[in-house]
Design an enzyme around this catalytic site. Structure first.
Site, mmCIF file in Angstrom:
data_model
loop_
_atom_site.group_PDB
_atom_site.id
_atom_site.type_symbol
_atom_site.label_atom_id
_atom_site.label_comp_id
_atom_site.label_asym_id
_atom_site.label_seq_id
_atom_site.Cartn_x
_atom_site.Cartn_y
_atom_site.Cartn_z
ATOM 1 N N PHE A 66 14.216 4.580 9.783
ATOM 2 C CA PHE A 66 12.850 4.212 9.439
ATOM 3 C C PHE A 66 11.997 5.476 9.346
ATOM 4 O O PHE A 66 12.039 6.334 10.232
ATOM 5 C CB PHE A 66 12.267 3.258 10.488
ATOM 6 C CG PHE A 66 11.044 2.554 10.003
ATOM 7 C CD1 PHE A 66 11.156 1.422 9.196
ATOM 8 C CD2 PHE A 66 9.784 3.022 10.319
ATOM 9 C CE1 PHE A 66 10.017 0.779 8.721
ATOM 10 C CE2 PHE A 66 8.640 2.389 9.848
ATOM 11 C CZ PHE A 66 8.759 1.262 9.047
ATOM 12 N N VAL A 67 11.242 5.608 8.266
ATOM 13 C CA VAL A 67 10.449 6.819 8.047
ATOM 14 C C VAL A 67 8.980 6.472 7.820
ATOM 15 O O VAL A 67 8.645 5.357 7.414
ATOM 16 C CB VAL A 67 10.979 7.628 6.835
ATOM 17 C CG1 VAL A 67 12.367 8.201 7.117
ATOM 18 C CG2 VAL A 67 11.004 6.795 5.550
ATOM 19 N N LYS B 108 0.817 -1.194 0.000
ATOM 20 C CA LYS B 108 0.000 0.000 0.000
ATOM 21 C C LYS B 108 0.863 1.262 0.000
ATOM 22 O O LYS B 108 0.372 2.357 -0.217
ATOM 23 C CB LYS B 108 -0.870 0.031 1.271
ATOM 24 C CG LYS B 108 -1.772 -1.151 1.421
ATOM 25 C CD LYS B 108 -2.433 -1.080 2.816
ATOM 26 C CE LYS B 108 -2.933 -2.451 3.193
ATOM 27 N NZ LYS B 108 -3.327 -2.473 4.630
ATOM 28 N N ASP C 129 14.674 -0.255 0.309
ATOM 29 C CA ASP C 129 15.496 -0.371 1.519
ATOM 30 C C ASP C 129 16.554 -1.438 1.247
ATOM 31 O O ASP C 129 17.602 -1.143 0.666
ATOM 32 C CB ASP C 129 14.564 -0.724 2.683
ATOM 33 C CG ASP C 129 15.265 -0.746 4.029
ATOM 34 O OD1 ASP C 129 16.447 -0.377 4.104
ATOM 35 O OD2 ASP C 129 14.622 -1.131 5.020
HETATM 36 P P1 IMP Z 1 13.046 -3.788 1.055
HETATM 37 O O1 IMP Z 1 12.569 -5.102 0.520
HETATM 38 O O2 IMP Z 1 13.936 -3.956 2.233
HETATM 39 O O3 IMP Z 1 13.664 -2.906 -0.004
HETATM 40 O O4 IMP Z 1 11.798 -3.038 1.666
HETATM 41 C C1 IMP Z 1 10.830 -2.507 0.841
HETATM 42 C C2 IMP Z 1 9.504 -2.329 1.546
HETATM 43 O O5 IMP Z 1 9.643 -2.259 2.970
HETATM 44 C C3 IMP Z 1 8.891 -1.020 1.133
HETATM 45 O O6 IMP Z 1 8.107 -1.162 -0.012
HETATM 46 C C4 IMP Z 1 8.135 -0.593 2.367
HETATM 47 O O7 IMP Z 1 6.829 -1.107 2.334
HETATM 48 C C5 IMP Z 1 8.894 -1.196 3.505
HETATM 49 N N1 IMP Z 1 9.817 -0.206 4.109
HETATM 50 C C6 IMP Z 1 11.163 -0.155 3.998
HETATM 51 N N2 IMP Z 1 11.675 0.878 4.676
HETATM 52 C C7 IMP Z 1 10.610 1.519 5.226
HETATM 53 C C8 IMP Z 1 10.482 2.698 6.065
HETATM 54 O O8 IMP Z 1 11.453 3.389 6.430
HETATM 55 N N3 IMP Z 1 9.210 3.030 6.425
HETATM 56 C C9 IMP Z 1 8.115 2.316 6.055
HETATM 57 N N4 IMP Z 1 8.189 1.221 5.269
HETATM 58 C C10 IMP Z 1 9.432 0.823 4.868
#
Ligand code: IMP
Ligand code: MG
Length: 189
Positions: free
Chosen positions: A164-165, A55, A115
């Protein structure tokens, strides 16, 4: 980077959980318009299918699609990689798949934040297997130095520190997506 001026910090109802403004509402707005202009010019010959990742990408998708002056199509996927925590599990699960065929389409994935890059990496492989003509990524946020998987992102809104944001679609336990700016989260997850 935005500063925490009184003008900026209007989300009093959430203030107990928020740290500094990482990207202000105005900065988001201006950058989204720029990205829209860039996409409009890059895809003028062949309007893309925008694939939003639910979302977190809802706010970004809503503004970005209106900043693109082309007859784009829009669809959404829902994936889950986090559960309720603030650190990635590395496990990606498709919760909602696309409704449309990707064969020979110009596909542009619209993501809130990259991330670790694990979610995007999985999505790329998953969608790439359906033979789109092109498959690119437009990410609003890129976390500095966090990627465990090498990413080539065609469009990035902002590169931010790895904190974290929340806000502008990004949540913690489903809350704070409705903030206009992006803030560090200082509360308990
Ligand atoms: P990744 O697989 O580690 O790149 O994480 C991607 C997903 O994690 C994003 O699409 C977000 O839904 C969630 N996410 C990663 N970092 C944050 C953050 O700082 N705040 C909120 N959601 C995050
Ligand atoms: Mg999330």
């Amino acid at each position: 980077m935005g500063s925490q001026s009184s003008n900026e910090f209007t989300a009093r109802w959430a203030q107990h959980d928020l740290g500094e403004v990482v990207v202000s509402a105005k900065e988001v707005h201006d950058r989204v318009l720029e990205l829209g202009r860039q996409i409009t010019s890059d895809y003028s010959e062949s309007p893309p299918l925008l694939v939003g990742v639910l979302k977190g990408a809802i706010n970004f998708m809503s503004d970005l699609m209106r900043a693109i002056e082309l007859p784009v199509e829009v669809d959404f996927m829902a994936v889950s990689s986090y559960g309720a925590a603030t650190k990635t599990s590395g496990v990606v699960r498709i919760v909602k798949d696309l409704d449309v065929d990707l064969l020979d389409r110009e596909v542009l994935i619209v993501e809130d934040v990259v991330d670790s890059g694990l979610t995007l990496n999985y999505l790329r492989q998953y969608l790439g297997a359906r033979n789109p003509r092109s498959l690119e990524v437009c990410a609003l946020l890129l976390k500095e130095g966090e990627q465990r998987v090498e990413q080539s992102l065609k469009y990035v809104g902002f590169t931010i520190p790895s904190d974290f944001v929340v806000g502008y679609g990004l949540d913690v336990n489903e809350r704070y997506r409705n903030l206009d700016a992006i803030y560090t989260f200082t509360g308990k997850a």
